[in-house]
Design an enzyme around this catalytic site. Structure first.
Site, short mmCIF file in Angstrom:
data_model
loop_
_atom_site.label_atom_id
_atom_site.label_comp_id
_atom_site.label_asym_id
_atom_site.label_seq_id
_atom_site.Cartn_x
_atom_site.Cartn_y
_atom_site.Cartn_z
N HIS A 19 38.24 -60.09 69.56
CA HIS A 19 38.51 -58.72 70.01
C HIS A 19 38.29 -58.51 71.51
O HIS A 19 38.83 -57.43 72.15
CB HIS A 19 38.16 -57.70 69.17
CG HIS A 19 36.87 -57.27 69.18
ND1 HIS A 19 35.58 -58.02 68.47
CD2 HIS A 19 35.89 -56.63 69.95
CE1 HIS A 19 34.45 -57.35 68.60
NE2 HIS A 19 34.64 -56.56 69.53
N ASP A 55 36.47 -63.43 63.55
CA ASP A 55 36.59 -62.73 65.05
C ASP A 55 35.78 -63.59 65.88
O ASP A 55 34.90 -63.13 66.59
CB ASP A 55 35.91 -61.43 64.77
CG ASP A 55 36.09 -60.38 66.03
OD1 ASP A 55 36.89 -60.91 67.07
OD2 ASP A 55 35.61 -59.54 66.21
N SER A 155 29.82 -56.81 72.47
CA SER A 155 30.56 -57.80 71.35
C SER A 155 30.67 -59.09 71.93
O SER A 155 30.89 -59.36 73.09
CB SER A 155 31.80 -57.21 71.50
OG SER A 155 32.11 -55.93 70.59
#
Length: 195
Positions: A19, A55, A155
């Protein structure tokens, strides 16, 4: 445009979240991906592989092609930091075993929290083996729950144990208020094939 963190597992290989490099809901990857090192130098990167179920994305960095990075920064009106064509001395991180973690173990989440580089959040493992709904809509098994702050920009960064080993990949925060408070989650490195 996206913002996130990654970490080197080999001199030219960076691991981050899917992402971070694209729109995971619509399964679209970014047209251009750049890796910025701690000294501010920016290099083009190529997506070697992705696993939306975990992810996780793997990037290959081209340290010799700063011209492309310079043209990109010029188009955005940014000042380019030229450091030559030598590859930066990135220290690859080693993976630990997230299965050895216990609730109460201290962990460190490294990243660019809210875009501020070299940020570190210290916390504890507050839950294990959580089933996390990934940002691409897939269930990620074995997620690590922590009270270490995982905010925008963290992230894809590493979650380290006390030995400095990667035991998780910072992924997201579950929050009611929409701010940085809430439960942080990291994906265990065992969810993807590192070969």
């Amino acid at each position: 445009e996206g913002l996130g963190t990654g970490f080197a597992v080999a001199p030219q290989t960076i691991v981050t979240n899917v992402h971070v490099i694209g729109d995971t809901y619509n399964q679209r990857k970014a047209n251009d991906v750049f890796v910025q090192t701690r000294d501010g130098s920016r290099y083009p990167a190529f997506i070697k592989g992705t696993d939306s179920h975990a992810d996780v994305a793997v990037l290959s960095v081209d340290y010799t092609d700063q011209k492309v990075a310079e043209e990109f920064e010029d188009s955005l009106g940014l000042e380019y930091a030229d450091s030559g064509v030598e590859a930066p001395s990135l220290k690859p991180l080693k993976f630990g075993n997230s299965r050895e973690l216990a609730v109460g173990d201290q962990v460190v989440a490294i990243g660019a929290s809210l875009g501020i580089t070299d940020s570190m959040a210290v916390g504890y493992v507050t839950g294990l083996d959580r089933r996390l709904r990934g940002l691409a809509g897939f269930a990620i098994p074995g997620a690590i729950q922590t009270d270490a702050a995982i905010t925008l920009g963290n992230s894809g960064g590493p979650m380290l144990n006390a030995r400095g080993e990667v035991v998780g990949i910072n992924d997201q925060i579950a929050t009611v208020g929409g701010g940085g408070e809430g439960l942080g989650f990291a994906n265990p490195p065992e969810v993807f094939d590192r070969s």
